[in-house]
Design an enzyme around this catalytic site. Structure first.
Site, short mmCIF file in Angstrom:
data_model
loop_
_atom_site.label_atom_id
_atom_site.label_comp_id
_atom_site.label_asym_id
_atom_site.label_seq_id
_atom_site.Cartn_x
_atom_site.Cartn_y
_atom_site.Cartn_z
N HIS A 66 72.79 41.78 21.30
CA HIS A 66 73.33 40.57 21.92
C HIS A 66 74.13 39.73 20.92
O HIS A 66 75.20 39.21 21.25
CB HIS A 66 72.19 39.75 22.53
CG HIS A 66 71.34 40.55 23.47
ND1 HIS A 66 71.78 40.97 24.70
CD2 HIS A 66 70.07 41.03 23.34
CE1 HIS A 66 70.83 41.66 25.30
NE2 HIS A 66 69.78 41.72 24.49
N ASP A 89 77.41 35.47 24.36
CA ASP A 89 76.98 36.62 25.15
C ASP A 89 75.95 36.09 26.16
O ASP A 89 74.91 35.57 25.77
CB ASP A 89 76.34 37.70 24.26
CG ASP A 89 75.92 38.91 25.06
OD1 ASP A 89 76.80 39.53 25.70
OD2 ASP A 89 74.72 39.26 25.05
N GLU A 99 50.33 47.79 -0.45
CA GLU A 99 51.13 48.59 0.48
C GLU A 99 51.44 47.74 1.72
O GLU A 99 51.19 48.13 2.86
CB GLU A 99 50.41 49.87 0.88
CG GLU A 99 49.96 50.73 -0.29
CD GLU A 99 51.11 51.39 -1.05
OE1 GLU A 99 52.28 51.24 -0.62
OE2 GLU A 99 50.84 52.02 -2.08
#
Length: 415
Positions: free
Chosen positions: A395, A263, A136
């Site tokens: 971004h 950016d 898991e």
């Protein structure tokens, strides 16, 4: 285990994987599958075989919560010992939880990782921990936690085998779905996917098969997620057209419509520079270069851009930072302003959504892969989603929008 004996303990869908493990073709094995796929059964068989084949080998079987070990993996390992016909050779101890191979004293340690620091003191009396199994694995907090555990346990030997078994979560943005996609590109790593259709019907039983068929008819999407192990999405994903795959140097050499965007980051936000090819005929973008850095200096940024963009082609940067853009121009970078205005974000994201594909190389562009895969609408608390695109962790998305601003521009919209 001989080829003729495989069918007694492993479903046919795991035979090729077993041969890979036997030959030591990889170190890390990511095993994804839905309900009844047999992945945990296969992992338990391989852990036992690894210990019995190698006199110096021990194993650690881990789950995030230790209280789940006795009723899950211990029973699975004892089943595997019985299926292999060696149950009498293994002694089970409950405190601490472990299996001991009676002929040699080699051990399989079963541990919870409620506190990963406790694993640092886990040592075998003889040999070393050659095999690790994360059952898991999606319950763990992320790749950083797995990496830290591996660093603690993978010591004292030269050969290791690590298994990660999990049911893929519904959201493609979940860290384990992204990590499995990246793992498929790494050397020394194998990704195996399975579902119940590869198992013998008599192993599953009529009730299991009837329940799967009922869900397939009533809810195909739930069936695909629960039984086929597909990351079908939550419905809030903004970019379901994202595809993560390697973009090789040969493919990149043929690019001729490259767009570049910036950016600007402030404070804790990163600076981002991206480069992507625009395949207009097939309506797709191929993102192959990323520079993602906090507190990067102008000199560092300019050097990186010159390295990636030696022909000094234009780079679109947000117009809200004219001084920063001027600093790059002073260093020889051809910066053109990408204007921001009302409707620009919505139109830009919609343009990207309507591409046939946004292909991202997750090794070259890990942050872009994370942002685009994980960018989702905000839940409204009533089973739906809020209107508007969230202004967070975007971004790289903004940098790509700026880079393609001229391609997506239309009358009445200012960027």
């Amino acid at each position: 285990m001989e080829e003729r004996e495989l069918s007694a303990v492993l479903a046919p869908s795991f035979h090729a994987l077993h041969r890979m493990i036997r030959r030591g073709e990889a170190t890390h094995y990511w095993m994804a599958g839905g309900r009844g796929s047999g992945k945990s059964s296969a992992a338990s068989v391989e852990v036992l075989l690894s210990v019995m084949r190698h006199p110096e080998a021990n194993a650690a079987v881990l789950r995030k919560v230790g209280a789940t070990l006795r009723d899950s993996v211990l029973g699975q390992l004892l089943w595997a010992a019985g299926a292999l016909g060696v149950r009498e050779l293994w002694e089970a101890r409950l405190s601490p939880l472990e299996l001991i191979f009676r002929p040699t004293g080699q051990k399989i340690f079963l541990r919870g990782v409620d506190d990963p620091r406790k694993l640092k003191s886990l040592r075998a009396e003889k040999g070393y921990i050659r095999c690790i199994w994360y059952e898991e694995a999606d319950e763990f907090s992320g790749p950083g936690e797995l990496r830290s555990i591996n660093q603690s346990l993978m010591r004292g030997g030269e050969e290791f085998t690590v298994f990660y078994t999990f049911n893929p979560p519904k959201s493609p943005a979940h860290w384990i779905n992204r990590e499995a996609a990246r793992a498929a590109l790494r050397p020394g790593t194998a990704v195996h996917r399975s579902d119940y259709r590869g198992m013998s019907p008599e192993w599953l039983g009529e009730a299991f098969l009837a329940e799967a068929e009922r869900l397939r008819e009533e809810s195909p999407e739930a069936y695909a997620h629960e039984y086929l192990g597909e990351a079908v999405g939550t419905g809030g994903e903004v970019f379901p057209n994202v595809r993560l795959r390697r973009i090789g140097d040969g493919e990149k050499a043929a690019f001729c419509r490259v767009k570049r965007g910036i950016d600007w980051g402030y404070g804790a936000d990163p600076f981002v520079y991206l480069a992507a090819e625009y395949d207009k005929k097939r309506r797709r973008v191929l993102l192959y270069h990323e520079f993602y850095r906090r507190r990067a200096s102008y000199d560092e940024i300019a050097e990186e851009i010159r390295r990636e963009n030696p022909l000094r082609e234009a780079v679109a940067a947000e117009s809200a930072e004219p001084r920063s853009n001027d600093e790059l121009r002073a260093r020889g970078i051809r910066v053109v302003p990408a204007k921001k205005g009302p409707g620009s974000v919505e139109h830009g994201i919609s343009w990207l959504q309507n591409l046939a594909e946004i292909v991202i190389d997750p090794e070259r562009c890990p942050n872009a892969a994370r942002e685009f895969s994980g960018y989702s609408l905000e839940p409204d608390g009533e089973g739906g989603f809020r209107s508007g695109f969230p202004d967070r962790d975007n971004h790289c998305i903004d940098a790509l929008r700026y880079g393609f601003e001229r391609e997506m521009r239309k009358p009445g919209i200012s960027f």
